[in-house]
Design a protein around this motif. Structure first.
Motif, PDB file in Angstrom:
ATOM      1  N   UNK A  42     -14.302 -14.617  44.026  1.00  0.00           N
ATOM      2  CA  UNK A  42     -13.882 -13.336  43.455  1.00  0.00           C
ATOM      3  C   UNK A  42     -12.372 -13.376  43.220  1.00  0.00           C
ATOM      4  N   UNK A  43     -11.966 -12.958  42.030  1.00  0.00           N
ATOM      5  CA  UNK A  43     -10.557 -12.938  41.638  1.00  0.00           C
ATOM      6  C   UNK A  43     -10.106 -11.478  41.562  1.00  0.00           C
ATOM      7  N   UNK A  44      -8.985 -11.183  42.216  1.00  0.00           N
ATOM      8  CA  UNK A  44      -8.521  -9.800  42.308  1.00  0.00           C
ATOM      9  C   UNK A  44      -7.087  -9.701  41.814  1.00  0.00           C
ATOM     10  N   UNK A  45      -6.835  -8.668  41.003  1.00  0.00           N
ATOM     11  CA  UNK A  45      -5.497  -8.378  40.504  1.00  0.00           C
ATOM     12  C   UNK A  45      -5.103  -6.972  40.971  1.00  0.00           C
ATOM     13  N   UNK A  46      -3.957  -6.876  41.635  1.00  0.00           N
ATOM     14  CA  UNK A  46      -3.443  -5.588  42.089  1.00  0.00           C
ATOM     15  C   UNK A  46      -2.298  -5.185  41.157  1.00  0.00           C
ATOM     16  N   UNK A  47      -2.515  -4.116  40.404  1.00  0.00           N
ATOM     17  CA  UNK A  47      -1.574  -3.692  39.371  1.00  0.00           C
ATOM     18  C   UNK A  47      -0.891  -2.379  39.779  1.00  0.00           C
ATOM     19  N   UNK A  48       0.413  -2.332  39.584  1.00  0.00           N
ATOM     20  CA  UNK A  48       1.190  -1.107  39.793  1.00  0.00           C
ATOM     21  C   UNK A  48       1.698  -0.673  38.426  1.00  0.00           C
ATOM     22  N   UNK A  49       1.153   0.431  37.906  1.00  0.00           N
ATOM     23  CA  UNK A  49       1.429   0.860  36.540  1.00  0.00           C
ATOM     24  C   UNK A  49       2.450   2.002  36.562  1.00  0.00           C
ATOM     25  N   UNK A  50       3.502   1.859  35.744  1.00  0.00           N
ATOM     26  CA  UNK A  50       4.547   2.877  35.634  1.00  0.00           C
ATOM     27  C   UNK A  50       4.708   3.237  34.158  1.00  0.00           C
ATOM     28  N   UNK A  51       4.584   4.523  33.841  1.00  0.00           N
ATOM     29  CA  UNK A  51       4.784   4.973  32.464  1.00  0.00           C
ATOM     30  C   UNK A  51       6.231   4.733  32.050  1.00  0.00           C
ATOM     31  N   UNK A  52       6.417   4.263  30.814  1.00  0.00           N
ATOM     32  CA  UNK A  52       7.752   3.907  30.327  1.00  0.00           C
ATOM     33  C   UNK A  52       7.935   4.443  28.915  1.00  0.00           C
ATOM     34  N   UNK A  53       9.119   4.977  28.659  1.00  0.00           N
ATOM     35  CA  UNK A  53       9.440   5.495  27.334  1.00  0.00           C
ATOM     36  C   UNK A  53      10.737   4.854  26.855  1.00  0.00           C
ATOM     37  N   UNK A  54      10.736   4.347  25.623  1.00  0.00           N
ATOM     38  CA  UNK A  54      11.910   3.732  25.019  1.00  0.00           C
ATOM     39  C   UNK A  54      12.430   4.674  23.935  1.00  0.00           C
ATOM     40  N   UNK A  55      13.655   5.164  24.120  1.00  0.00           N
ATOM     41  CA  UNK A  55      14.297   6.035  23.140  1.00  0.00           C
ATOM     42  C   UNK A  55      15.434   5.268  22.483  1.00  0.00           C
ATOM     43  N   UNK A  56      15.401   5.182  21.142  1.00  0.00           N
ATOM     44  CA  UNK A  56      16.316   4.327  20.406  1.00  0.00           C
ATOM     45  C   UNK A  56      17.490   5.131  19.865  1.00  0.00           C
ATOM     46  N   UNK A  57      18.627   4.448  19.719  1.00  0.00           N
ATOM     47  CA  UNK A  57      19.837   5.086  19.233  1.00  0.00           C
ATOM     48  C   UNK A  57      19.691   5.480  17.771  1.00  0.00           C
ATOM     49  N   UNK A  58      18.996   4.651  17.010  1.00  0.00           N
ATOM     50  CA  UNK A  58      18.757   4.944  15.607  1.00  0.00           C
ATOM     51  C   UNK A  58      17.727   6.056  15.500  1.00  0.00           C
ATOM     52  N   UNK A  59      18.124   7.168  14.928  1.00  0.00           N
ATOM     53  CA  UNK A  59      17.224   8.312  14.832  1.00  0.00           C
ATOM     54  C   UNK A  59      16.006   8.045  13.973  1.00  0.00           C
ATOM     55  N   UNK A  60      16.081   7.037  13.088  1.00  0.00           N
ATOM     56  CA  UNK A  60      14.943   6.746  12.224  1.00  0.00           C
ATOM     57  C   UNK A  60      13.795   6.104  12.985  1.00  0.00           C
ATOM     58  N   UNK A  61      14.087   5.479  14.130  1.00  0.00           N
ATOM     59  CA  UNK A  61      13.046   4.836  14.926  1.00  0.00           C
ATOM     60  C   UNK A  61      12.467   5.840  15.915  1.00  0.00           C
ATOM     61  N   UNK A  62      11.166   5.944  15.917  1.00  0.00           N
ATOM     62  CA  UNK A  62      10.511   6.869  16.833  1.00  0.00           C
ATOM     63  C   UNK A  62      10.534   6.308  18.253  1.00  0.00           C
ATOM     64  N   UNK A  63      10.496   7.216  19.198  1.00  0.00           N
ATOM     65  CA  UNK A  63      10.435   6.792  20.591  1.00  0.00           C
ATOM     66  C   UNK A  63       9.123   6.070  20.856  1.00  0.00           C
ATOM     67  N   UNK A  64       9.159   5.083  21.726  1.00  0.00           N
ATOM     68  CA  UNK A  64       7.996   4.263  22.028  1.00  0.00           C
ATOM     69  C   UNK A  64       7.515   4.562  23.440  1.00  0.00           C
ATOM     70  N   UNK A  65       6.272   4.994  23.547  1.00  0.00           N
ATOM     71  CA  UNK A  65       5.652   5.236  24.853  1.00  0.00           C
ATOM     72  C   UNK A  65       4.792   4.046  25.227  1.00  0.00           C
ATOM     73  N   UNK A  66       5.036   3.498  26.391  1.00  0.00           N
ATOM     74  CA  UNK A  66       4.290   2.330  26.850  1.00  0.00           C
ATOM     75  C   UNK A  66       4.109   2.451  28.359  1.00  0.00           C
ATOM     76  N   UNK A  67       3.583   1.405  28.944  1.00  0.00           N
ATOM     77  CA  UNK A  67       3.389   1.362  30.391  1.00  0.00           C
ATOM     78  C   UNK A  67       3.712  -0.039  30.890  1.00  0.00           C
TER      79      UNK A  67
END
Length: 407
Positions: free
Chosen positions: A291-316
């Motif tokens: 049996x193979x086991x993976x223990x994951x710790x997930x943290x929500x992450x948001x990338x806000x860019x200086x260039x207003x034309x680029x939308x913010x990126x929501x990831x984890x």
């Protein structure tokens, strides 16, 4: 006013020198040129810092904790046919999604000696959304119709249950906790071609690739791959291992091609690379009962860019700890002082823990305009002061040497 002038003279920090008292030297000229070079270099560095963009992280409470979380998964099992593979997701709230391979995911057959992956739309696991009463619905008294045999798994003396297809027979066997194997000698499965299909794929040593999306609650839970059909009986989650145990070459060696939580990040954003720590990670132990086991710790992450034309990126982003053990337990082969627990079923298990916090990465300039001006002034003043001290030291040394020669 004339009486105040002598008092103000004592506060003059910029005392003037008489032009005739100035002495120009060659060493002073060299030091001056060197100071100019250093000042220009430092001003250039200050301007580079002023125009450079950096990312500053900020840790906040995740306000989207009640929203569902998407999982994108792409994993390949090279020694296990699609017919023997099931995927279940269960969270700490008690919500259980059985056989989600039927909806949000697709199976692709990995055929040996072939680069093409064939999509598998025939491999249908037990329908966990329907009860045995709905699947094996019998005939009412006096009603005519087909009533297939359940082979002793369900009572049929009054035709209260009817198993008219292979999947219903599988579910009936699951309710009895009987091993179904490949359905050989079961008329419904023989007629549907299920037996021939499963046997040919096992004998051909096919593999299976699974990819797709699932939506879960944003709380901790598990996602596990296991052999055989999964079902719940008497409050217990179990799998039918009969066919898996029958063939010694089957195992759960695998490659995680991609695993992400939430929307798939834009690959063009360099800061998003850390959200995929398991991409192209694989194991090949060739051990059937492992049996193979993976223990994951997930943290929500948001990338806000200086260039207003680029939308913010929501990831984890997530960190991972890997662990594997034989289900027979005993000492670890690589670490003799480690003793593994005994029990469980072979498979691949992902334990994910969702953090209530969120990281916001904001792009901004490294320095403000006032910081740039202050840096330039400090650089010029510092270099001039050091140059002045160096010039005085050199001039004093030259004067001392000349005085000794004149003696």
């Amino acid at each position: 006013m004339s009486g105040q002038r002598p008092k103000l003279l004592t506060f003059d920090a910029f005392a003037k020198t008489v032009e005739d008292a100035r002495i120009r030297t060659t060493s002073g000229g060299i030091i001056t040129l060197f100071c100019i070079f250093v000042v220009m270099f430092l001003i250039r560095n200050e301007y580079s810092d002023y125009t450079s963009v950096i990312t500053r992280p900020e840790l906040v409470v995740d306000r989207d904790i009640n929203k569902p979380l998407d999982i994108y998964l792409d994993v390949s099992f090279h020694n296990l046919p699609c017919d023997l593979l099931s995927l279940d997701i269960m969270d700490e709230a008690g919500d259980l999604q059985l056989d989600i391979l039927k909806s949000g995911f697709e199976k692709f057959r990995i055929v040996k000696d072939s680069e093409e992956e064939i999509i598998d739309r025939e491999s249908t696991p037990i329908n966990a959304d329907l009860s045995i009463e709905e699947m094996a619905k019998g005939l009412k008294e006096g009603e005519d119709g087909e009533c297939g045999s359940c082979y002793g798994a369900l009572p049929q003396d009054k035709k209260q249950y009817c198993c008219n297809d292979c999947e219903t027979v599988k579910l009936a066997y699951a309710e009895k906790l009987w091993g179904f194997y490949d359905g050989e000698n079961i008329e419904q499965c023989e007629n549907e071609g299920y037996v021939q299909r499963v046997q040919s794929r096992i004998n051909g040593k096919e593999g299976c690739r699974i990819k797709g999306n699932a939506r879960i609650n944003r709380i901790s839970g598990t996602m596990d791959f296991a052999p055989g059909a999964s079902f719940t009986s008497s409050g217990h989650h179990v799998h039918d291992l009969s066919l898996y145990d029958k063939h010694p070459h089957l195992n759960f060696d695998h490659i995680v091609n991609k695993l992400t939580f939430g929307p798939i990040p834009d690959e063009s954003v360099p800061t998003a690379e850390s959200t995929h720590p398991l991409d192209n990670y694989g194991v090949a132990l060739n051990d059937k009962n492992h049996v193979f086991t993976y223990y994951l710790k997930v943290v929500a992450t948001r990338f806000e860019f200086l260039n207003g034309a680029s939308k913010a990126l929501d990831a984890n982003q997530f960190s991972v700890i890997t662990h594997d053990r034989p289900i027979s337990g005993g000492k670890d082969n690589d670490h003799q002082h480690t003793l593994h627990a005994k029990g469980g079923i072979p498979g691949v298990v992902f334990h994910f823990d969702i953090s209530p916090l969120k990281i916001i990465n904001r792009e901004q300039y490294a320095k403000s305009w006032s910081g740039f001006v202050l840096g330039v002034v400090s650089s010029v003043a510092g270099v001039l002061i050091v140059g002045s001290l160096l010039d005085r030291s050199v001039y004093a040394a030259e004067s001392a040497i000349k005085g000794k020669k004149n003696m």
